[in-house]
Design a protein around this motif. Structure first.
Motif, PDB file in Angstrom:
ATOM      1  N   UNK A  54      32.727  41.574  46.277  1.00  0.00           N
ATOM      2  CA  UNK A  54      32.162  42.398  45.207  1.00  0.00           C
ATOM      3  C   UNK A  54      32.217  41.653  43.866  1.00  0.00           C
ATOM      4  N   UNK A  55      33.342  41.015  43.586  1.00  0.00           N
ATOM      5  CA  UNK A  55      33.468  40.274  42.326  1.00  0.00           C
ATOM      6  C   UNK A  55      32.449  39.133  42.265  1.00  0.00           C
ATOM      7  N   UNK A  56      32.281  38.439  43.389  1.00  0.00           N
ATOM      8  CA  UNK A  56      31.282  37.362  43.431  1.00  0.00           C
ATOM      9  C   UNK A  56      29.880  37.914  43.209  1.00  0.00           C
ATOM     10  N   UNK A  57      29.610  39.079  43.792  1.00  0.00           N
ATOM     11  CA  UNK A  57      28.283  39.703  43.620  1.00  0.00           C
ATOM     12  C   UNK A  57      28.072  40.131  42.171  1.00  0.00           C
ATOM     13  N   UNK A  58      29.116  40.608  41.517  1.00  0.00           N
ATOM     14  CA  UNK A  58      28.994  40.980  40.102  1.00  0.00           C
ATOM     15  C   UNK A  58      28.549  39.775  39.280  1.00  0.00           C
ATOM     16  N   UNK A  59      29.138  38.622  39.556  1.00  0.00           N
ATOM     17  CA  UNK A  59      28.747  37.411  38.828  1.00  0.00           C
ATOM     18  C   UNK A  59      27.300  37.026  39.131  1.00  0.00           C
ATOM     19  N   UNK A  60      26.884  37.216  40.383  1.00  0.00           N
ATOM     20  CA  UNK A  60      25.484  36.912  40.732  1.00  0.00           C
ATOM     21  C   UNK A  60      24.516  37.858  40.025  1.00  0.00           C
TER      22      UNK A  60
ATOM     23  N   UNK B 279      30.889  51.118  33.155  1.00  0.00           N
ATOM     24  CA  UNK B 279      30.363  51.531  34.459  1.00  0.00           C
ATOM     25  C   UNK B 279      29.927  52.988  34.423  1.00  0.00           C
ATOM     26  N   UNK B 280      30.750  53.835  33.823  1.00  0.00           N
ATOM     27  CA  UNK B 280      30.420  55.262  33.723  1.00  0.00           C
ATOM     28  C   UNK B 280      29.146  55.456  32.903  1.00  0.00           C
ATOM     29  N   UNK B 281      29.014  54.720  31.819  1.00  0.00           N
ATOM     30  CA  UNK B 281      27.798  54.828  30.995  1.00  0.00           C
ATOM     31  C   UNK B 281      26.565  54.438  31.804  1.00  0.00           C
ATOM     32  N   UNK B 282      26.660  53.390  32.580  1.00  0.00           N
ATOM     33  CA  UNK B 282      25.515  52.956  33.381  1.00  0.00           C
ATOM     34  C   UNK B 282      25.235  53.936  34.510  1.00  0.00           C
ATOM     35  N   UNK B 283      26.277  54.326  35.200  1.00  0.00           N
ATOM     36  CA  UNK B 283      26.108  55.197  36.367  1.00  0.00           C
ATOM     37  C   UNK B 283      25.634  56.594  35.985  1.00  0.00           C
ATOM     38  N   UNK B 284      26.171  57.160  34.909  1.00  0.00           N
ATOM     39  CA  UNK B 284      25.889  58.554  34.577  1.00  0.00           C
ATOM     40  C   UNK B 284      24.778  58.748  33.555  1.00  0.00           C
ATOM     41  N   UNK B 285      24.522  57.741  32.722  1.00  0.00           N
ATOM     42  CA  UNK B 285      23.460  57.919  31.716  1.00  0.00           C
ATOM     43  C   UNK B 285      22.358  56.879  31.846  1.00  0.00           C
ATOM     44  N   UNK B 286      22.589  55.865  32.677  1.00  0.00           N
ATOM     45  CA  UNK B 286      21.594  54.814  32.827  1.00  0.00           C
ATOM     46  C   UNK B 286      21.612  53.791  31.708  1.00  0.00           C
ATOM     47  N   UNK B 287      22.603  53.855  30.858  1.00  0.00           N
ATOM     48  CA  UNK B 287      22.707  52.927  29.739  1.00  0.00           C
ATOM     49  C   UNK B 287      23.405  51.651  30.187  1.00  0.00           C
ATOM     50  N   UNK B 288      22.643  50.577  30.256  1.00  0.00           N
ATOM     51  CA  UNK B 288      23.202  49.288  30.676  1.00  0.00           C
ATOM     52  C   UNK B 288      23.839  48.586  29.485  1.00  0.00           C
ATOM     53  N   UNK B 289      24.928  47.868  29.732  1.00  0.00           N
ATOM     54  CA  UNK B 289      25.527  47.103  28.632  1.00  0.00           C
ATOM     55  C   UNK B 289      24.626  45.928  28.263  1.00  0.00           C
ATOM     56  N   UNK B 290      24.756  45.478  27.039  1.00  0.00           N
ATOM     57  CA  UNK B 290      24.052  44.260  26.618  1.00  0.00           C
ATOM     58  C   UNK B 290      24.543  43.107  27.482  1.00  0.00           C
ATOM     59  N   UNK B 291      23.714  42.094  27.620  1.00  0.00           N
ATOM     60  CA  UNK B 291      24.060  40.954  28.473  1.00  0.00           C
ATOM     61  C   UNK B 291      25.395  40.331  28.055  1.00  0.00           C
ATOM     62  N   UNK B 292      25.622  40.178  26.767  1.00  0.00           N
ATOM     63  CA  UNK B 292      26.876  39.565  26.309  1.00  0.00           C
ATOM     64  C   UNK B 292      28.071  40.460  26.657  1.00  0.00           C
ATOM     65  N   UNK B 293      27.894  41.773  26.548  1.00  0.00           N
ATOM     66  CA  UNK B 293      28.971  42.694  26.921  1.00  0.00           C
ATOM     67  C   UNK B 293      29.212  42.676  28.421  1.00  0.00           C
ATOM     68  N   UNK B 294      28.137  42.624  29.203  1.00  0.00           N
ATOM     69  CA  UNK B 294      28.281  42.587  30.656  1.00  0.00           C
ATOM     70  C   UNK B 294      29.039  41.325  31.080  1.00  0.00           C
ATOM     71  N   UNK B 295      28.695  40.184  30.499  1.00  0.00           N
ATOM     72  CA  UNK B 295      29.403  38.942  30.828  1.00  0.00           C
ATOM     73  C   UNK B 295      30.886  39.055  30.472  1.00  0.00           C
ATOM     74  N   UNK B 296      31.165  39.612  29.311  1.00  0.00           N
ATOM     75  CA  UNK B 296      32.559  39.779  28.870  1.00  0.00           C
ATOM     76  C   UNK B 296      33.309  40.715  29.818  1.00  0.00           C
ATOM     77  N   UNK B 297      32.690  41.829  30.194  1.00  0.00           N
ATOM     78  CA  UNK B 297      33.352  42.813  31.048  1.00  0.00           C
ATOM     79  C   UNK B 297      33.573  42.290  32.471  1.00  0.00           C
ATOM     80  N   UNK B 298      32.599  41.570  33.004  1.00  0.00           N
ATOM     81  CA  UNK B 298      32.786  40.967  34.330  1.00  0.00           C
ATOM     82  C   UNK B 298      33.898  39.931  34.266  1.00  0.00           C
ATOM     83  N   UNK B 299      33.939  39.167  33.181  1.00  0.00           N
ATOM     84  CA  UNK B 299      35.028  38.194  33.001  1.00  0.00           C
ATOM     85  C   UNK B 299      36.375  38.912  32.964  1.00  0.00           C
ATOM     86  N   UNK B 300      36.434  40.070  32.293  1.00  0.00           N
ATOM     87  CA  UNK B 300      37.676  40.856  32.264  1.00  0.00           C
ATOM     88  C   UNK B 300      38.119  41.207  33.685  1.00  0.00           C
ATOM     89  N   UNK B 301      37.166  41.631  34.501  1.00  0.00           N
ATOM     90  CA  UNK B 301      37.490  42.001  35.885  1.00  0.00           C
ATOM     91  C   UNK B 301      38.043  40.794  36.634  1.00  0.00           C
TER      92      UNK B 301
END
Length: 185
Positions: free
Chosen positions: A13-19, A93-115
């Protein structure tokens, strides 16, 4: 599902998140964050099971991390690392799943890195396994085959590709030998 299977699945799953980050679109960013959070949650579920931490069957990630931290304190072990970062990941994740609001690309990269940083820190601390060493080969039941595959992976990681191929071929040879010995003459 045994803990090693859960760890392998969490790694996938983590590898897929990076992909998913490589897609370069909003949906990929949202998926990346969602899948990264799934990796963290599955890892924590494996940890709970492995150490016998008491939680409800349908416990949330937050409930599980609190229970793990309480258990860790009673066992004089450091608590789960990067808790605030994992909470940020879960909020996105909750914002994306429940409201459809995707994080900005820079935020997504940062959050995946956190994981990934959470998994890289927590895995050796709670399982005595390096996160980067977990692979599908961990699911191979035959110990000699698994050992040959793990050695091949290590050789490839060390960029010693010729020896990696030799070890992989050795694993195949072991499987073929086992198969041949089980067939009637």
């Amino acid at each position: 599902m045994h803990e090693i299977e859960q760890l392998v699945r969490a790694r996938q799953l983590a590898d897929e998140a990076e992909r998913q980050l490589e897609r370069g679109d909003d949906f990929g960013c949202g998926l990346a964050v969602s899948v990264a959070q799934d990796a963290v949650e599955l890892f924590v579920r494996a940890l709970v099971r492995h150490h016998g931490v008491s939680v409800k069957d349908q416990a949330t990630l937050d409930q599980m991390t609190l229970a793990v931290d309480a258990w860790a304190e009673s066992a004089s072990i450091a608590p789960l690392p990067h808790r605030a970062r994992v909470q940020d990941l879960n909020k996105a994740r909750v914002m994306f799943k429940h409201t459809g609001t995707a994080p900005a690309a820079s935020d997504a990269r940062r959050l995946v890195r956190y994981a990934i940083e959470f998994l890289e820190s927590a895995c050796p601390a709670f399982f005595k396994i390096e996160w980067g060493a977990i692979s599908l080969s961990d699911l191979v039941l035959a110990s000699a085959v698994r050992a040959a595959l793990k050695l091949a992976e290590q050789k490839a990681a060390d960029e010693n590709f010729a020896e990696a191929v030799i070890e992989a071929a050795h694993a195949v040879q072991l499987v073929e030998g086992s198969l041949m010995s089980s067939l009637p003459e």
